[in-house]
Scaffold this motif. Structure first.
Motif, PDB file in Angstrom:
ATOM      1  N   GLY A 148       0.824  -1.204   0.000  1.00  0.00           N
ATOM      2  CA  GLY A 148       0.000   0.000   0.000  1.00  0.00           C
ATOM      3  C   GLY A 148       0.860   1.258   0.000  1.00  0.00           C
TER       4      GLY A 148
ATOM      5  N   LEU B  41       1.772   2.191  -3.508  1.00  0.00           N
ATOM      6  CA  LEU B  41       0.702   2.540  -4.441  1.00  0.00           C
ATOM      7  C   LEU B  41      -0.004   3.847  -4.108  1.00  0.00           C
ATOM      8  CD1 LEU B  41      -0.856  -0.979  -4.981  1.00  0.00           C
ATOM      9  CD2 LEU B  41       0.501   0.332  -6.599  1.00  0.00           C
ATOM     10  N   THR B  42       0.042   4.225  -2.831  1.00  0.00           N
ATOM     11  CA  THR B  42      -0.678   5.447  -2.451  1.00  0.00           C
ATOM     12  C   THR B  42       0.314   6.545  -2.056  1.00  0.00           C
ATOM     13  OG1 THR B  42      -0.860   4.584  -0.218  1.00  0.00           O
ATOM     14  CG2 THR B  42      -2.746   4.239  -1.657  1.00  0.00           C
ATOM     15  N   ARG B  43      -0.158   7.794  -2.118  1.00  0.00           N
ATOM     16  CA  ARG B  43       0.690   8.931  -1.748  1.00  0.00           C
ATOM     17  C   ARG B  43       0.729   9.090  -0.228  1.00  0.00           C
ATOM     18  NH1 ARG B  43       1.107  13.434  -5.782  1.00  0.00           N
ATOM     19  NH2 ARG B  43       0.942  12.385  -7.760  1.00  0.00           N
TER      20      ARG B  43
ATOM     21  N   ARG C 118       4.661   9.375  -1.734  1.00  0.00           N
ATOM     22  CA  ARG C 118       5.788   8.504  -2.050  1.00  0.00           C
ATOM     23  C   ARG C 118       7.050   9.349  -1.945  1.00  0.00           C
ATOM     24  NH1 ARG C 118       2.518   8.214  -6.440  1.00  0.00           N
ATOM     25  NH2 ARG C 118       0.879   6.658  -6.322  1.00  0.00           N
TER      26      ARG C 118
ATOM     27  N   ASP D 115       4.728   8.743   7.767  1.00  0.00           N
ATOM     28  CA  ASP D 115       4.653   7.319   8.052  1.00  0.00           C
ATOM     29  C   ASP D 115       6.044   6.715   7.824  1.00  0.00           C
ATOM     30  OD1 ASP D 115       4.202   4.651   8.181  1.00  0.00           O
ATOM     31  OD2 ASP D 115       2.583   4.580   6.700  1.00  0.00           O
TER      32      ASP D 115
ATOM     33  N   ARG E 291       6.481   4.362   4.863  1.00  0.00           N
ATOM     34  CA  ARG E 291       6.600   4.973   3.527  1.00  0.00           C
ATOM     35  C   ARG E 291       7.955   5.632   3.333  1.00  0.00           C
ATOM     36  NH1 ARG E 291       1.598   5.842   1.130  1.00  0.00           N
ATOM     37  NH2 ARG E 291      -0.145   5.379   2.509  1.00  0.00           N
TER      38      ARG E 291
ATOM     39  N   THR F 199      -3.238   4.427 -10.418  1.00  0.00           N
ATOM     40  CA  THR F 199      -2.799   4.065  -9.073  1.00  0.00           C
ATOM     41  C   THR F 199      -3.989   3.735  -8.196  1.00  0.00           C
ATOM     42  OG1 THR F 199      -1.037   5.652  -9.358  1.00  0.00           O
ATOM     43  CG2 THR F 199      -1.329   4.795  -7.157  1.00  0.00           C
TER      44      THR F 199
ATOM     45  N   VAL G 177      -6.111  -2.005  -1.056  1.00  0.00           N
ATOM     46  CA  VAL G 177      -5.486  -0.980  -0.224  1.00  0.00           C
ATOM     47  C   VAL G 177      -6.574  -0.001   0.214  1.00  0.00           C
ATOM     48  CG1 VAL G 177      -3.778   0.870  -0.167  1.00  0.00           C
ATOM     49  CG2 VAL G 177      -3.328  -1.207  -1.482  1.00  0.00           C
TER      50      VAL G 177
END
Lengths: 233, 305
Positions: free
Chosen positions: A2, A5-7, A9, A108, A111, B20, B29
């Protein structure tokens, strides 16, 4: 997953880790690959001479390097150099409350710190392995020509004949898994550090031991599976 | 031509977001949570603890309850291991209580997921015991860290970092590495970093421990400045009585562009700062500095002696 794939990044962090893990490990991987290939040529020639099969040195060295020694030795060297560094760096951040500070500042740590290191491991360990394989085969070639008195053309022809698709697949799948293992173990041990600076030392040692054993154990299971999927003809 | 490039850039960004998003959806997710809506009335507590319990290998907090009102300062006193720092970690959601309720700005946080807690933490500035500055970043980058994470423009970050370093009196150290600073300077940078994003609540964890009395006073003066000039609600955890009373007694008065410190000796007329003392995980005192000094409790008398 996850985290990737998610911001948000952290591409700059990823590049920095790829530089540290990949470019920073070049010297030890070059030396390890080269000397392993050279030793392998000497040892296999001594055994093959018993059967009068010295010309097969190239074939033997090539298959051994690409299938096993290249991936495993590269992963173990990178574990010693980078995996331990990851555990020490993250462990120090834990004991000096920098990880807590990151979380408090809205970042986080998975991340920002873990995901870039895992991506760097998965991408750069295969690259380093290919380099190690090439230098091992080249080193063995030098020994074959100058020490074992084989011809340069014959050596390279036997190397070319030895390599099959299954060897290349095996040689590239394993380092991806090894890169994932060494980065994950290094990060996990670092973030699980307890007990001040002494704890950082314990985490560092533990990360090298655990990652090394996991690499060797997973190598066995992956070899077993890959030999079923891609049998040696 | 620039219009065409802008449209291409926007289209690429939208497509990336859609792809995305779809992949994230396929892989299960979870979507990013929305910020929790505060339910706090204007005069309601900013931080509220109700019967909070926490144990590890031994009980750390045993039924702790208190309220912190807007603009007030709560000084948490107690011996080592009494659970002072744990209170701050619970407010930040770095620890979860075993039982009880914790509300920050009207929102219950004790069972919140990490992503939701991020929205709560953005309202809080925290100064850790040793500063917890990031070794790999310069002083200026440490101070501007949160603004950079929030995607603020470079010019805004530079201006705010300059303001904050000026506020803590370290403007000339912006380019240095944290390892080049003294202990007191590191704490001041930590204060600047915590203040950079204009928090509503400031938490200080033993900010003067290990510092000489003069340097400790510069830190307590800074705490007072944050309280009186910016009107920030704060919790100060300390076992240094001298520093606790310094914060309670000292005030900053603004005079145009200047300001001056004022020290009030008569504890009876002090307002705005409340003391809370912990003993073995329980609140053994809560009241004004004057009430603390007048207490006949044996433990408190021993602590004050």
């Amino acid at each position: 997953m996850g985290c990737l794939l998610t911001r948000p990044r952290y591409p700059n962090e990823m590049l920095a880790q790829m530089d540290s893990l990949g470019v920073g490990s070049l010297s030890i991987v070059i030396l390890t690959g080269m000397f392993t290939g050279m030793v392998l040529a000497l040892q296999s020639a001594a055994s093959l001479d018993v059967f009068g099969a010295r010309p097969y040195v190239g074939r033997l060295v090539c298959v051994s390097m690409v299938r096993e020694l290249g991936p495993v030795l590269t992963a173990l060297m990178v574990t010693g150099r980078v995996g331990s560094g990851m555990a020490a760096e993250l462990g120090s951040m834990v004991v000096t409350q920098q990880i807590d500070a990151l979380r408090v500042l809205g970042t986080d740590p998975m991340r920002k710190l873990v995901a870039p290191r895992i991506v760097a491991g998965v991408i750069m360990v295969p690259v380093l392995t290919v380099l190690s394989d090439m230098l091992g085969i080249f080193g063995a070639g030098l020994i074959s020509i100058f020490n074992l008195k084989l011809s340069w053309e014959y050596y390279w022809r036997s190397v070319g004949n030895a390599l099959g698709v299954n060897d290349v697949v095996m040689g590239l799948v394993k380092p991806v898994a090894f890169g994932f293992i060494l980065a994950t173990v290094g990060c996990y041990m670092g973030l699980a550090t307890k007990g001040g600076t002494q704890g950082v030392g314990v985490s560092t040692t533990r990360s090298v031991v655990v990652a090394s054993v996991l690499i060797l154990a997973s190598d066995f299971f992956m070899t077993k599976i890959l030999l079923i999927v891609f049998p040696v003809v | 031509m620039s219009e065409i490039f802008r449209k291409i850039e926007e289209a690429t960004r939208d497509a990336t977001e859609r792809v995305t998003g779809s992949v994230a959806e396929l892989l299960g997710v979870p979507p990013q949570p929305e910020a929790p809506t505060p339910e706090r009335a204007l005069d309601a507590p900013v931080v509220s603890f109700r019967d909070v319990h926490l144990s590890f290998d031994r009980p750390i907090l045993r039924g702790v309850s208190f309220d912190l009102y807007p603009g007030a300062t709560k000084v948490v006193l107690g011996g080592s291991g009494s659970g002072k720092t744990t209170i701050l970690r619970l407010i930040l959601g770095l620890l979860q209580p075993d039982a009880g309720s914790i509300r920050v700005d009207g929102v219950e946080i004790e069972r919140m997921a990490e992503e939701e807690l991020r929205h709560v933490r953005l309202k809080i500035g925290m100064v850790f015991q040793e500063g917890a500055l990031f070794d790999s970043l310069s002083v200026a980058d440490n101070v501007g860290y949160r603004l950079l994470e929030d995607g603020e423009p470079d010019a805004t970050i530079e201006q705010r970092v300059g303001e904050m370093l000026g506020f803590v009196g370290l403007g000339q150290h912006a380019g240095k590495s944290p390892s080049e600073l003294s202990g007191g300077q590191r704490r001041r940078v930590a204060v600047a970093r915590a203040l950079a994003a204009r928090p509503e609540i400031m938490l200080y964890d033993e900010p003067t421990t290990g510092l000489d009395p003069i340097t400790a006073t510069t830190i307590t003066d800074l705490i007072v400045k944050v309280r009186d000039l910016d009107g920030v609600t704060s919790i100060l955890v300390t076992h240094q009585l001298r520093d606790a009373f310094n914060v309670a007694r000292t005030f900053v008065r603004r005079d145009g562009d200047d300001f001056g410190f004022e020290r009030i000796e008569d504890l009876k007329i002090l307002a705005g700062t409340e003391f809370l003392m912990l003993r073995e995980g329980r609140v053994c005192f809560e009241g004004t500095p004057h009430e603390l000094l007048s207490s006949s409790d044996v433990y408190i008398r021993e602590f004050l002696s």
